[in-house]
Write an enzyme that holds these catalytic residues in place. Structure first.
Site, PDB file in Angstrom:
ATOM      1  N   PRO A   1      89.954 -39.246 162.676  1.00 10.88           N
ATOM      2  CA  PRO A   1      90.546 -40.516 162.205  1.00 10.88           C
ATOM      3  C   PRO A   1      92.002 -40.660 162.616  1.00 10.88           C
ATOM      4  O   PRO A   1      92.810 -39.751 162.411  1.00 10.88           O
ATOM      5  CB  PRO A   1      90.416 -40.435 160.681  1.00 10.88           C
ATOM      6  CG  PRO A   1      89.934 -39.083 160.337  1.00 10.88           C
ATOM      7  CD  PRO A   1      89.580 -38.347 161.589  1.00 10.88           C
ATOM      8  N   GLU A   2      92.326 -41.786 163.233  1.00  4.65           N
ATOM      9  CA  GLU A   2      93.704 -42.139 163.556  1.00  4.65           C
ATOM     10  C   GLU A   2      94.064 -43.359 162.705  1.00  4.65           C
ATOM     11  O   GLU A   2      93.298 -43.721 161.827  1.00  4.65           O
ATOM     12  CB  GLU A   2      93.828 -42.416 165.062  1.00  4.65           C
ATOM     13  CG  GLU A   2      93.377 -41.216 165.902  1.00  4.65           C
ATOM     14  CD  GLU A   2      93.466 -41.451 167.405  1.00  4.65           C
ATOM     15  OE1 GLU A   2      94.297 -42.262 167.842  1.00  4.65           O
ATOM     16  OE2 GLU A   2      92.697 -40.808 168.151  1.00  4.65           O
TER      17      GLU A   2
END
Ligand code: ZN
Length: 282
Positions: free
Chosen positions: A2-3
């Site tokens: 996840p960014e």
């Protein structure tokens, strides 16, 4: 992994579920999640608190509690939250479960177990984040000038400078490659070789790449889901990331994969020519 767009999607999904709710029971099933704090201590700090709001800073989720404490969650590789729908009691990857005062459960799931839960007192939050994170990409403090200052004097590849959370908060491997493609900058260029026009294009590219990710509820490669269990669709819209052998959507040249700083890196060798170094214009 996840960014910013994935974490923001999770924040938006959790906000209506958690806002104003009391945490009636908190069970941390994996001591690694809270270390070096013992899980019982974190459970005790959280139990009975109401969630005032859910914030995000970079890739951190921040749960503001009625006690003044903050629960700071970093999802690292594979962390995610689940709410409603499927029965999670038999899921071996659930590392924590929170029972809300409406009787529903929110579960934290993490296959690789690199995610962290940290309780921070209200007054300490600002300092904790300030030493780790640069400006938010959509804040007025992130400017072409601030990006230029981060790149100045840096012999490291521009991609590595983008991955440094102190340059701009929230970018990881996917959105770094996508931003550099949008800016037509080769990822291996030394930071200090970008001229003013390239820095400006990169500033725009960072925002555009992240905005595209947010608009498509993030990218689901393996584990990422939003709190309702839904996948994002950004993976269908990647311009270069993971697309080696496919044509560049701008010029049809075959996209190449390389490694920079140990990270898989995708770019178009025609649009993002490395010999534009030293400020020469195309
Ligand atoms: Zn191209």
């Amino acid at each position: 992994v996840p960014e910013l767009p994935e974490v923001e999607t999770i924040r938006l999904g959790l906000t209506p579920v958690l806002m104003g709710k009391r945490l009636d029971e908190v069970r941390i099933l994996d001591a690694r999640l809270t270390r070096p704090e013992p899980p019982e201590e974190v459970e005790a700090r959280l139990t009975g608190q109401r969630v005032e709001t859910v914030l995000r800073r970079g890739k951190y989720l921040i749960f503001e509690l009625s006690s003044g404490d903050h629960l700071l969650v970093h999802l690292r590789m594979t962390g995610s939250f689940r709410y409603g729908g499927t029965d999670l009691s038999a899921d071996p990857y659930v590392r924590a479960v929170v029972r809300l005062d409406d009787g529903s459960d929110v579960a934290y799931r993490d296959v690789r177990r690199f995610g962290t839960w940290l309780v921070i007192e209200g007054d300490d939050l600002g300092d904790y984040l300030a030493t780790r994170l640069g400006p938010e990409p959509f804040a007025a403090t992130f400017t072409a000038a601030s990006l230029a200052a981060s790149l100045a004097g840096r012999r490291a590849p521009v991609k590595a400078v983008l991955l440094d959370q102190r340059t701009v908060a929230g970018i990881g491997n996917i959105y770094a490659d996508e931003a550099l493609w949008r800016a037509r900058v080769a990822p291996e260029r030394a930071g200090l070789t970008l001229d003013a026009a390239e820095v400006k294009a990169l500033h725009r590219g960072v925002r555009a790449a992240l905005r595209a990710g947010i608009d498509r509820q993030g990218a689901t490669l393996r584990d990422y889901r939003d709190p309702s269990g839904a996948s994002g669709t950004m993976q269908d819209e990647f311009r270069v990331y993971g697309r080696d052998g496919a044509p560049c959507p701008r010029c049809r040249t075959t996209i190449t994969k390389t490694r920079i700083g140990g990270r898989g890196t995708w770019f178009c060798p025609a649009c993002q020519r490395a010999d534009n170094a030293l400020g020469r214009r195309r």
